[in-house]
Write a protein that holds these residues in place. Sequence first.
Motif, mmCIF file in Angstrom:
data_model
loop_
_atom_site.group_PDB
_atom_site.id
_atom_site.type_symbol
_atom_site.label_atom_id
_atom_site.label_comp_id
_atom_site.label_asym_id
_atom_site.label_seq_id
_atom_site.Cartn_x
_atom_site.Cartn_y
_atom_site.Cartn_z
ATOM 1 N N VAL A 93 0.846 -1.201 0.000
ATOM 2 C CA VAL A 93 0.000 0.000 0.000
ATOM 3 C C VAL A 93 0.885 1.255 0.000
ATOM 4 C CG1 VAL A 93 -1.688 1.330 1.349
ATOM 5 C CG2 VAL A 93 -1.922 -1.156 1.141
ATOM 6 N N THR A 94 1.939 1.216 0.820
ATOM 7 C CA THR A 94 2.862 2.352 0.877
ATOM 8 C C THR A 94 3.479 2.608 -0.494
ATOM 9 O OG1 THR A 94 3.434 1.558 3.078
ATOM 10 C CG2 THR A 94 4.814 3.286 2.162
ATOM 11 N N ALA A 95 3.957 1.531 -1.110
ATOM 12 C CA ALA A 95 4.583 1.667 -2.428
ATOM 13 C C ALA A 95 3.603 2.275 -3.432
ATOM 14 C CB ALA A 95 5.062 0.302 -2.921
ATOM 15 N N PHE A 96 2.363 1.797 -3.365
ATOM 16 C CA PHE A 96 1.337 2.283 -4.284
ATOM 17 C C PHE A 96 1.125 3.796 -4.124
ATOM 18 C CE2 PHE A 96 -2.929 3.285 -5.575
ATOM 19 C CZ PHE A 96 -3.128 2.522 -6.705
ATOM 20 N N ILE A 97 0.978 4.224 -2.882
ATOM 21 C CA ILE A 97 0.724 5.662 -2.664
ATOM 22 C C ILE A 97 1.953 6.486 -3.063
ATOM 23 C CG2 ILE A 97 0.051 7.441 -0.995
ATOM 24 C CD1 ILE A 97 -1.196 5.277 0.703
ATOM 25 N N ILE A 98 3.137 5.997 -2.685
ATOM 26 C CA ILE A 98 4.342 6.772 -3.009
ATOM 27 C C ILE A 98 4.454 6.962 -4.514
ATOM 28 C CG2 ILE A 98 6.881 6.784 -3.027
ATOM 29 C CD1 ILE A 98 6.876 5.528 -0.325
ATOM 30 N N LEU A 99 4.287 5.866 -5.271
ATOM 31 C CA LEU A 99 4.466 6.027 -6.708
ATOM 32 C C LEU A 99 3.417 6.955 -7.310
ATOM 33 C CD1 LEU A 99 6.102 5.521 -9.174
ATOM 34 C CD2 LEU A 99 4.922 3.354 -9.529
ATOM 35 N N SER A 100 2.206 6.923 -6.748
ATOM 36 C CA SER A 100 1.187 7.781 -7.349
ATOM 37 C C SER A 100 1.551 9.259 -7.190
ATOM 38 C CB SER A 100 -0.212 7.456 -6.839
ATOM 39 O OG SER A 100 -0.272 7.667 -5.461
ATOM 40 N N TYR A 101 2.270 9.647 -6.133
ATOM 41 C CA TYR A 101 2.671 11.058 -6.107
ATOM 42 C C TYR A 101 4.067 11.294 -6.670
ATOM 43 C CZ TYR A 101 4.733 10.513 -1.296
ATOM 44 O OH TYR A 101 5.439 10.147 -0.196
ATOM 45 N N TYR A 102 4.897 10.260 -6.582
ATOM 46 C CA TYR A 102 6.234 10.370 -7.178
ATOM 47 C C TYR A 102 6.114 10.654 -8.680
ATOM 48 C CZ TYR A 102 11.184 9.238 -6.355
ATOM 49 O OH TYR A 102 12.533 9.292 -6.160
ATOM 50 N N ALA A 103 5.123 10.010 -9.311
ATOM 51 C CA ALA A 103 4.944 10.195 -10.757
ATOM 52 C C ALA A 103 4.510 11.622 -11.083
ATOM 53 C CB ALA A 103 3.922 9.194 -11.289
ATOM 54 N N VAL A 104 3.773 12.244 -10.175
ATOM 55 C CA VAL A 104 3.361 13.634 -10.417
ATOM 56 C C VAL A 104 4.601 14.535 -10.398
ATOM 57 C CG1 VAL A 104 1.998 15.576 -9.552
ATOM 58 C CG2 VAL A 104 1.078 13.263 -9.428
ATOM 59 N N VAL A 105 5.450 14.337 -9.375
ATOM 60 C CA VAL A 105 6.661 15.159 -9.293
ATOM 61 C C VAL A 105 7.595 14.833 -10.467
ATOM 62 C CG1 VAL A 105 8.590 15.854 -7.821
ATOM 63 C CG2 VAL A 105 6.412 15.271 -6.793
ATOM 64 N N GLY A 106 7.647 13.550 -10.849
ATOM 65 C CA GLY A 106 8.416 13.163 -12.040
ATOM 66 C C GLY A 106 7.931 13.921 -13.264
ATOM 67 N N GLY A 107 6.608 14.110 -13.351
ATOM 68 C CA GLY A 107 6.033 14.878 -14.454
ATOM 69 C C GLY A 107 6.497 16.331 -14.421
ATOM 70 N N TRP A 108 6.578 16.915 -13.218
ATOM 71 C CA TRP A 108 7.071 18.304 -13.109
ATOM 72 C C TRP A 108 8.492 18.374 -13.652
ATOM 73 C CZ3 TRP A 108 5.842 19.334 -7.186
ATOM 74 C CH2 TRP A 108 4.453 19.277 -6.995
ATOM 75 N N VAL A 109 9.292 17.339 -13.340
ATOM 76 C CA VAL A 109 10.680 17.342 -13.803
ATOM 77 C C VAL A 109 10.720 17.337 -15.334
ATOM 78 C CG1 VAL A 109 12.861 16.079 -13.791
ATOM 79 C CG2 VAL A 109 11.502 16.203 -11.703
ATOM 80 N N LEU A 110 9.875 16.498 -15.923
ATOM 81 C CA LEU A 110 9.809 16.463 -17.394
ATOM 82 C C LEU A 110 9.451 17.835 -17.961
ATOM 83 C CD1 LEU A 110 7.944 13.127 -18.220
ATOM 84 C CD2 LEU A 110 10.258 13.757 -18.911
ATOM 85 N N LYS A 111 8.480 18.459 -17.329
ATOM 86 C CA LYS A 111 8.036 19.784 -17.786
ATOM 87 C C LYS A 111 9.208 20.792 -17.719
ATOM 88 C CE LYS A 111 5.547 23.666 -18.117
ATOM 89 N NZ LYS A 111 4.882 24.145 -19.313
ATOM 90 N N TYR A 112 10.003 20.704 -16.661
ATOM 91 C CA TYR A 112 11.125 21.642 -16.527
ATOM 92 C C TYR A 112 12.206 21.382 -17.562
ATOM 93 C CZ TYR A 112 9.718 24.513 -12.618
ATOM 94 O OH TYR A 112 9.089 25.451 -11.842
ATOM 95 N N ILE A 113 12.404 20.103 -17.909
ATOM 96 C CA ILE A 113 13.383 19.806 -18.968
ATOM 97 C C ILE A 113 12.890 20.451 -20.261
ATOM 98 C CG2 ILE A 113 14.372 17.948 -20.381
ATOM 99 C CD1 ILE A 113 14.334 16.204 -17.878
ATOM 100 N N TRP A 114 11.610 20.297 -20.505
ATOM 101 C CA TRP A 114 10.987 20.895 -21.695
ATOM 102 C C TRP A 114 11.172 22.417 -21.673
ATOM 103 C CZ3 TRP A 114 9.541 19.824 -26.332
ATOM 104 C CH2 TRP A 114 8.571 20.582 -26.990
ATOM 105 N N ALA A 115 10.932 23.011 -20.497
ATOM 106 C CA ALA A 115 11.057 24.469 -20.383
ATOM 107 C C ALA A 115 12.499 24.919 -20.657
ATOM 108 C CB ALA A 115 10.611 24.940 -19.002
#
Length: 455
Positions: A93-115
């Motif tokens: 359960v912990t792993a599941f919750i962590i990845l669900s928000y880790y992926a959001v922050v990972g998305g921010w990182v992608l956006k910044y690379i794009w920027a």
Amino acid sequence: MKEERGQWASHIGFILAAAGSAVGLGNMWKFPGKVGAYGGSGFILAYLIGVVFIGFTVMMAELVVGRATGKNAIGAFKSLSKRWTFIGVMGAVTAFIILSYYAVVGGWVLKYIWAYLQGGTFGGDTTAYFTGFVSQAWEPLIWCAAFMLITVLIVVRGAEKGIERVSKVIMPVLFLMLIAIVIRSVTLPGAGEGLSYMLSFNAENFSVTTIVAAIGQAFFSLSLGAAVIITYGSYVPKSENLSKSTALICGLDTCVALLAGFAIIPAVFATNTDLGMGGGFAFMALPNVFAQMPMGWFFGLLFFVLLLFAAITSAISIMEALVAFVTEECGTRRVPTTLILAGIMFLFSVGYSLSQGAVDLRLPWFDFKSGLQMLPMGTVMEYLTDNLFMPLGSLFLCIFVGWIWGAQKGIAEVEQNGKFHFGLKKVWSVSVKYICPVALIVILFYSLVLGIGLS
Ligand code: TRP
């Protein structure tokens, strides 16, 4: 159809995959931020003590349970003692919750690379840029989906062909890029002040809160208490010396965290950026720091690519723990399982992402200091994992390994009938039975009773 169970193909492959799990946003983003927030060297010292005395013990406990059973985290406890299966479930359960928000922050990182690729000007105001971006409804979700997709594409190929191969390329590259940024940062005029902030000890900055925060950080950074290291341990061949590997993984993770500190803190001082760094620190303060240094565009881009690499190897480890559990316990196939898991997880990512500003989504949270409160969904997800599930899961794991299964069995798993010499076995045994459980209870007390956050 029963899927074949993989094993790591080489010693270095296993070490880099596990270090890849450990080295993540926690090292690059949270660690330097916390060094700043908790006054520098005192936090670093407490962190090192936490890794040596607690992180090492718990990581080895997870690895031995994994290798001894050769199963995913839930299967592992089921086969050792059915009653304790809940530890594996909690980890999943912990792993599941962590990845669900880790992926959001990972998305921010992608956006910044794009920027950065588009010039990296951030409209001249990085704080407005970041808050404007995360409070949109759609765009962050698209980047999050892209990050999730990269994770899925690696995990479907399996532990050895996917994770190990990717980690063997990414980890050395990440290390080199980080060293380049460190050199840039410490040679900036005015960097010395930041260095002395990190290196000279100041007793004023040292308190129990520092220690609790440092140990919490060590747990997150080493990927403990979330079924992940148990799963990685289950792919380790018996020919591997687990006490040495544990030391190596902890050592690598700590090196990267310290290097990230040396990459960021001196630059922050040299550019006179405010050290009041909250969660958005990497996204609001750092682009400013880079903008003010020579060749800043290049180093900014490099930093965010590095952040992406670090985040991906961690995300795949979390996904792998879940996929291993579902495929092995439910007999499903890897590809559809990974896709379905990612899909369900994404729904939680949506909640996390929207609660950053687009929609006022709240969930209840309780601690004895503030009582029952309604906090943004994203904050509750972080508290739930960092302040409750990770320390609680590790507490149960230590009790189980130390007292129920027995520290002797863990030691025997490391020693393999005398094949390996485990010099610290007495220390480990005392640590897993007494030191770690007590430390974890203190941490839980701090977070749930005094309401002091670990994240
Ligand atoms: N350790 C990673 C980091 O430092 C994050 C991570 C990966 C993690 N797997 C985990 C954290 C499992 C807790 C549990 O960013």
